[in-house]
Scaffold this motif. Structure first.
Motif: not given
Length: 206
Positions: A112-115, A118-120, A187-190
């Motif tokens: 979740e931290s990596a997500r 990356k999203l930021a 969307v793909e990252i999630n």
């Protein structure tokens, strides 16, 4: 010559070797064992059979190669079907993916931290593009308003003004396309991190 599979006692094995004094020394389906050996396979009735050869129709089902004393020298597994081979490949690929997942992360919280990191980055880029699109939109409104005033005065709009409006509109279109790709990327990252988190939790439960 065939005999039903006996008990594994030495006496029974010696009796078999006596009954089959000419046990095969030629190449059989496995072809890996030299010397006199016996073959044990299962027939169509589910009966385990000892023989000096394996009938071709049973080879694909697998068999065992035994010494004359009854010791198993080699087990030849059943041949896999196309679907079974595909499933075996899928499982091997999944094991490798799991190994990489466990190597990369120590917990679901790590995922979740990596997500979030990356999203930021993606969301910051999208915010800049949205701001630029809004700014360009205001410029277009101003230029179009100027062109409209000129037309109301019955004058011809200068080509340079029309060209500026066209360039601004093209720039907006480019930015909107980039923004659309970034939104799809988010969307793909999630999706990828959802999958990774779910798989990690599943492995942890095993």
């Amino acid at each position: 010559m065939k005999v039903a599979s006996p008990s594994k006692s030495l006496a029974a094995a010696l009796l078999i070797s006596a009954l089959l004094p000419s046990a095969s020394t030629q190449a059989q389906p496995g072809g890996e064992i030299e010397g006199k050996v016996l073959y044990r396979y299962t027939d169509e009735n589910g009966v385990r059979v000892l023989d000096d050869k394996v009938p071709p129709r049973y080879v694909a089902k697998g068999y065992e190669i035994l010494s004359l004393s009854g010791r198993v020298l080699k087990v030849v597994p059943p041949q896999l079907s196309g679907e079974e081979l595909a499933e075996q490949k899928r499982l091997e690929e999944q094991r490798e993916l799991d190994r990489q997942l466990l190597k990369r992360y120590n917990s679901v919280a790590d995922i979740e931290s990596a997500r979030a990191r990356k999203l930021a980055i993606v969301e910051q880029d999208m915010a800049i593009m949205r701001s630029n699109i809004a700014s360009l939109g205001r410029q277009i409104e101003q230029e179009e308003a100027a062109a409209a005033r000129i037309q109301r005065q019955g004058r011809e709009v200068a080509p340079g003004l029309l060209e500026r409006i066209a360039d601004l509109r093209e720039e907006v279109a480019v930015l909107k396309e980039r923004l659309s790709r970034r939104e799809a990327e988010a969307v793909e990252i999630n999706r990828e991190f959802d999958k990774a988190a779910a798989r990690y939790a599943e492995i942890a439960r095993q």
